[in-house]
Design a protein around this motif. Structure first.
Motif, PDB file in Angstrom:
ATOM      1  N   ALA A  36      54.452 -29.885  15.846  1.00  0.00           N
ATOM      2  CA  ALA A  36      53.938 -28.937  16.832  1.00  0.00           C
ATOM      3  C   ALA A  36      52.647 -28.276  16.351  1.00  0.00           C
ATOM      4  CB  ALA A  36      54.990 -27.874  17.133  1.00  0.00           C
ATOM      5  N   ASN A  37      52.595 -27.908  15.073  1.00  0.00           N
ATOM      6  CA  ASN A  37      51.395 -27.265  14.546  1.00  0.00           C
ATOM      7  C   ASN A  37      50.231 -28.252  14.476  1.00  0.00           C
ATOM      8  OD1 ASN A  37      49.928 -25.008  13.382  1.00  0.00           O
ATOM      9  ND2 ASN A  37      49.980 -26.197  11.497  1.00  0.00           N
ATOM     10  N   TYR A  39      49.806 -30.831  16.359  1.00  0.00           N
ATOM     11  CA  TYR A  39      49.381 -31.029  17.746  1.00  0.00           C
ATOM     12  C   TYR A  39      48.483 -29.881  18.210  1.00  0.00           C
ATOM     13  CZ  TYR A  39      49.553 -31.362  22.801  1.00  0.00           C
ATOM     14  OH  TYR A  39      49.206 -31.421  24.115  1.00  0.00           O
ATOM     15  N   THR A  40      48.869 -28.653  17.907  1.00  0.00           N
ATOM     16  CA  THR A  40      48.084 -27.490  18.312  1.00  0.00           C
ATOM     17  C   THR A  40      46.699 -27.509  17.678  1.00  0.00           C
ATOM     18  OG1 THR A  40      50.098 -26.189  18.554  1.00  0.00           O
ATOM     19  CG2 THR A  40      48.051 -24.967  18.356  1.00  0.00           C
ATOM     20  N   GLU A  43      44.702 -30.256  19.322  1.00  0.00           N
ATOM     21  CA  GLU A  43      44.391 -29.865  20.695  1.00  0.00           C
ATOM     22  C   GLU A  43      43.171 -28.942  20.722  1.00  0.00           C
ATOM     23  OE1 GLU A  43      47.190 -28.602  24.371  1.00  0.00           O
ATOM     24  OE2 GLU A  43      47.282 -27.295  22.626  1.00  0.00           O
ATOM     25  N   GLY A  44      43.062 -28.062  19.737  1.00  0.00           N
ATOM     26  CA  GLY A  44      41.909 -27.168  19.640  1.00  0.00           C
ATOM     27  C   GLY A  44      40.623 -27.910  19.334  1.00  0.00           C
ATOM     28  N   SER A 159      49.457 -37.472  23.421  1.00  0.00           N
ATOM     29  CA  SER A 159      50.357 -36.639  22.654  1.00  0.00           C
ATOM     30  C   SER A 159      51.693 -37.350  22.460  1.00  0.00           C
ATOM     31  CB  SER A 159      50.585 -35.313  23.397  1.00  0.00           C
ATOM     32  OG  SER A 159      51.641 -34.616  22.808  1.00  0.00           O
TER      33      SER A 159
END
Length: 161
Positions: A36-37, A39-40, A43-44, A159
């Protein structure tokens, strides 16, 4: 494949630095190396990459545009304000406004033959003020999230999470 293994020292040192920092932060914070981290963080990179692309084009042309960040903020506020027209409509409106303003900047700079850095400092301040006015001096949010539901769904191409 040989070219990949023979990177310039400047590039390989940056890759090593990123890997060392990743390992260090993973050891210091257990939630850092989670899917999750990661991916975040990735994504940024999309937004940062788009802004870097815009800046890169002007640098390749031998100019400098300091208003890119303010233009991105303006496009974001416009997209949120236009969310009632659906996600495609909102994005198209924001891109149309930002593209028109950017083209207008280029025309004025070309016609007046002034350094782009001087003109874009002024437009940076002006656009930031316009964003401040349009946003009502507050964070803007999409009031109805069903308008953006199409982009909230995970797509396996982009994703895995």
């Amino acid at each position: 494949m040989k070219k990949l293994l023979h990177l310039e020292p400047e590039v390989s040192s940056r890759i090593i630095l990123v890997l060392v920092l990743f390992i260090l932060f993973s050891m210091l914070e257990s939630s850092f190396a989670t899917g999750a981290n990661i991916y975040t963080v990735l994504e940024g990179f999309a937004f940062t990459g788009l802004v870097a692309l815009a800046i890169g084009i002007t640098i390749v042309a031998g100019e400098m545009d300091l208003s890119v960040g303010s233009m991105a903020a303006l496009a974001g506020v416009i997209a949120v304000k236009a969310a009632g027209h659906g996600i495609i409509g909102a994005v198209l409106i924001a891109v149309l406004v930002a593209g028109t303003l950017g083209a207008l900047q280029g025309v004025v700079i070309g016609m007046l033959r002034i350094p782009s850095i001087v003109f874009t400092v002024g437009t940076m301040i002006g656009l930031r003020g316009l964003v401040y006015i349009l946003s009502g001096e507050a964070t803007v949010v999409v009031p109805d999230l069903s308008a953006v539901e199409v982009i909230r769904r995970p797509i396996s191409v982009f994703s895995l999470f």
